[in-house]
Motif scaffolding. Structure first.
Motif, PDB file in Angstrom:
ATOM      1  N   LYS A   1       0.826  -1.206   0.000  1.00 43.31           N
ATOM      2  CA  LYS A   1       0.000   0.000   0.000  1.00 43.31           C
ATOM      3  C   LYS A   1       0.864   1.261   0.000  1.00 43.31           C
ATOM      4  N   ASN A   2       1.937   1.268   0.791  1.00 42.46           N
ATOM      5  CA  ASN A   2       2.765   2.460   0.950  1.00 42.46           C
ATOM      6  C   ASN A   2       3.740   2.695  -0.194  1.00 42.46           C
ATOM      7  N   VAL A   3       4.040   1.680  -0.985  1.00 45.35           N
ATOM      8  CA  VAL A   3       4.983   1.873  -2.091  1.00 45.35           C
ATOM      9  C   VAL A   3       4.283   1.931  -3.447  1.00 45.35           C
ATOM     10  N   SER A   4       2.976   1.914  -3.455  1.00 46.65           N
ATOM     11  CA  SER A   4       2.238   1.875  -4.720  1.00 46.65           C
ATOM     12  C   SER A   4       2.512   3.096  -5.604  1.00 46.65           C
ATOM     13  N   SER A   5       2.876   4.217  -5.008  1.00 46.19           N
ATOM     14  CA  SER A   5       3.130   5.419  -5.800  1.00 46.19           C
ATOM     15  C   SER A   5       4.592   5.547  -6.242  1.00 46.19           C
ATOM     16  N   LEU A   6       5.452   4.667  -5.778  1.00 44.61           N
ATOM     17  CA  LEU A   6       6.862   4.719  -6.171  1.00 44.61           C
ATOM     18  C   LEU A   6       7.063   4.068  -7.535  1.00 44.61           C
ATOM     19  N   GLU A   7       7.880   4.710  -8.366  1.00 50.65           N
ATOM     20  CA  GLU A   7       8.156   4.138  -9.683  1.00 50.65           C
ATOM     21  C   GLU A   7       9.075   2.931  -9.597  1.00 50.65           C
ATOM     22  N   SER A   8      10.091   3.047  -8.751  1.00 48.13           N
ATOM     23  CA  SER A   8      11.023   1.922  -8.624  1.00 48.13           C
ATOM     24  C   SER A   8      11.503   1.823  -7.185  1.00 48.13           C
ATOM     25  N   TYR A   9      11.700   0.599  -6.762  1.00 47.57           N
ATOM     26  CA  TYR A   9      12.201   0.324  -5.420  1.00 47.57           C
ATOM     27  C   TYR A   9      12.622  -1.134  -5.376  1.00 47.57           C
ATOM     28  N   THR A  10      13.363  -1.471  -4.352  1.00 47.98           N
ATOM     29  CA  THR A  10      13.681  -2.867  -4.088  1.00 47.98           C
ATOM     30  C   THR A  10      13.374  -3.134  -2.626  1.00 47.98           C
ATOM     31  N   THR A  11      13.013  -4.361  -2.343  1.00 49.19           N
ATOM     32  CA  THR A  11      12.668  -4.760  -0.986  1.00 49.19           C
ATOM     33  C   THR A  11      13.645  -5.826  -0.526  1.00 49.19           C
ATOM     34  N   VAL A  12      14.174  -5.638   0.659  1.00 46.45           N
ATOM     35  CA  VAL A  12      15.091  -6.609   1.250  1.00 46.45           C
ATOM     36  C   VAL A  12      14.470  -7.077   2.558  1.00 46.45           C
TER      37      VAL A  12
ATOM     38  N   VAL B   1      14.744   3.010  -2.340  1.00 44.71           N
ATOM     39  CA  VAL B   1      14.434   3.613  -3.644  1.00 44.71           C
ATOM     40  C   VAL B   1      15.700   3.944  -4.421  1.00 44.71           C
ATOM     41  N   GLY B   2      16.847   3.851  -3.777  1.00 49.26           N
ATOM     42  CA  GLY B   2      18.092   4.139  -4.475  1.00 49.26           C
ATOM     43  C   GLY B   2      19.301   3.779  -3.649  1.00 49.26           C
ATOM     44  N   ILE B   3      20.435   3.739  -4.338  1.00 48.18           N
ATOM     45  CA  ILE B   3      21.727   3.461  -3.711  1.00 48.18           C
ATOM     46  C   ILE B   3      22.752   4.342  -4.412  1.00 48.18           C
ATOM     47  N   THR B   4      23.673   4.872  -3.641  1.00 48.71           N
ATOM     48  CA  THR B   4      24.757   5.653  -4.216  1.00 48.71           C
ATOM     49  C   THR B   4      26.036   5.392  -3.428  1.00 48.71           C
ATOM     50  N   ASN B   5      27.157   5.745  -4.008  1.00 49.99           N
ATOM     51  CA  ASN B   5      28.428   5.553  -3.315  1.00 49.99           C
ATOM     52  C   ASN B   5      28.971   6.863  -2.753  1.00 49.99           C
TER      53      ASN B   5
ATOM     54  N   LYS C   1      16.610   3.265 -10.805  1.00 47.77           N
ATOM     55  CA  LYS C   1      16.021   1.966 -11.157  1.00 47.77           C
ATOM     56  C   LYS C   1      17.099   1.031 -11.699  1.00 47.77           C
ATOM     57  N   ALA C   2      17.998   1.568 -12.537  1.00 52.33           N
ATOM     58  CA  ALA C   2      19.096   0.760 -13.075  1.00 52.33           C
ATOM     59  C   ALA C   2      20.061   0.330 -11.963  1.00 52.33           C
ATOM     60  N   ILE C   3      20.322   1.222 -11.028  1.00 50.75           N
ATOM     61  CA  ILE C   3      21.206   0.890  -9.907  1.00 50.75           C
ATOM     62  C   ILE C   3      20.580  -0.219  -9.054  1.00 50.75           C
ATOM     63  N   LEU C   4      19.306  -0.091  -8.770  1.00 51.44           N
ATOM     64  CA  LEU C   4      18.622  -1.117  -7.972  1.00 51.44           C
ATOM     65  C   LEU C   4      18.615  -2.463  -8.685  1.00 51.44           C
ATOM     66  N   ALA C   5      18.439  -2.447 -10.015  1.00 52.05           N
ATOM     67  CA  ALA C   5      18.472  -3.695 -10.787  1.00 52.05           C
ATOM     68  C   ALA C   5      19.852  -4.340 -10.690  1.00 52.05           C
TER      69      ALA C   5
ATOM     70  N   TYR D   1      21.960  -3.945  -8.217  1.00 55.61           N
ATOM     71  CA  TYR D   1      22.078  -4.427  -6.841  1.00 55.61           C
ATOM     72  C   TYR D   1      21.365  -5.772  -6.669  1.00 55.61           C
ATOM     73  N   GLU D   2      20.163  -5.864  -7.203  1.00 52.52           N
ATOM     74  CA  GLU D   2      19.408  -7.116  -7.098  1.00 52.52           C
ATOM     75  C   GLU D   2      20.140  -8.252  -7.799  1.00 52.52           C
ATOM     76  N   GLU D   3      20.693  -7.957  -8.970  1.00 47.79           N
ATOM     77  CA  GLU D   3      21.359  -8.997  -9.761  1.00 47.79           C
ATOM     78  C   GLU D   3      22.708  -9.400  -9.168  1.00 47.79           C
ATOM     79  N   ASN D   4      23.491  -8.439  -8.747  1.00 46.73           N
ATOM     80  CA  ASN D   4      24.875  -8.718  -8.338  1.00 46.73           C
ATOM     81  C   ASN D   4      25.056  -8.978  -6.846  1.00 46.73           C
ATOM     82  N   VAL D   5      24.194  -8.417  -6.014  1.00 46.10           N
ATOM     83  CA  VAL D   5      24.386  -8.561  -4.580  1.00 46.10           C
ATOM     84  C   VAL D   5      23.341  -9.482  -3.958  1.00 46.10           C
TER      85      VAL D   5
END
Length: 150
Positions: free
Chosen positions: A56-67, A77-81, A137-141, A143-147
């Motif tokens: 319900k709370n993330v329905s308005s987000l375009e991209s995110y990942t859940t751990v 919603v994002g990761i940066t270095n 969104k590309a960064i999260l993808a 992260y999901e794939e590599n980590v």
């Protein structure tokens, strides 16, 4: 009989030396992994105990990942270095009505770190919310794939 205490003492010394060597080796391996890792900054939208509330709370987000960790769902919603970039993203999301929390962690995943460095160049060059979401969104993808998949 006079020297019967020597065998238990020598046994204790040898046993102590074995434990010290074993624990030092464990610490050394962990320390080496930590030393080779780099800081990354997660932009966390929230932590949820119930996946229905999460949806319900993330329905308005375009991209995110859940751990999932300890029966809780962490939404990023994002990761940066770069911490300054994380603050910039946080501020832009705040203008859009989202409150984010910057969470520091470490990783030594070479593939993800290389992707993250390349995407960070793009993040620095934009203030546009839509473009930033595509990059995140590309960064999260990555992260999901590599980590997360390893």
């Amino acid at each position: 009989m006079k020297f019967s205490f020597i065998i238990p003492i020598l046994g204790s010394i040898l046993l102590g030396w074995f434990f010290v060597f074993f624990f030092y080796q464990q610490y050394s391996d962990i320390h080496e992994d930590y030393k080779n890792s780099e800081s990354i900054y997660f932009l966390q939208q929230g932590v949820y105990a119930d996946d229905q509330v999460l949806k319900k709370n993330v329905s308005s987000l375009e991209s995110y990942t859940t751990v999932e960790d300890d029966d809780k769902y962490y939404v990023y919603v994002g990761i940066t270095n770069n911490y300054e970039d994380a603050l910039k993203i946080k501020e832009i999301y705040k203008e859009q009505g989202y409150d984010l929390y910057v969470k520091e962690d470490k990783t030594n995943n070479e593939f993800f770190l290389n992707d993250l460095k390349q995407y960070s160049v793009l993040l620095k060059s934009t203030e546009d919310f839509t473009k930033m979401n595509r990059i995140l969104k590309a960064i999260l993808a990555s992260y999901e794939e590599n980590v997360l998949q390893t």
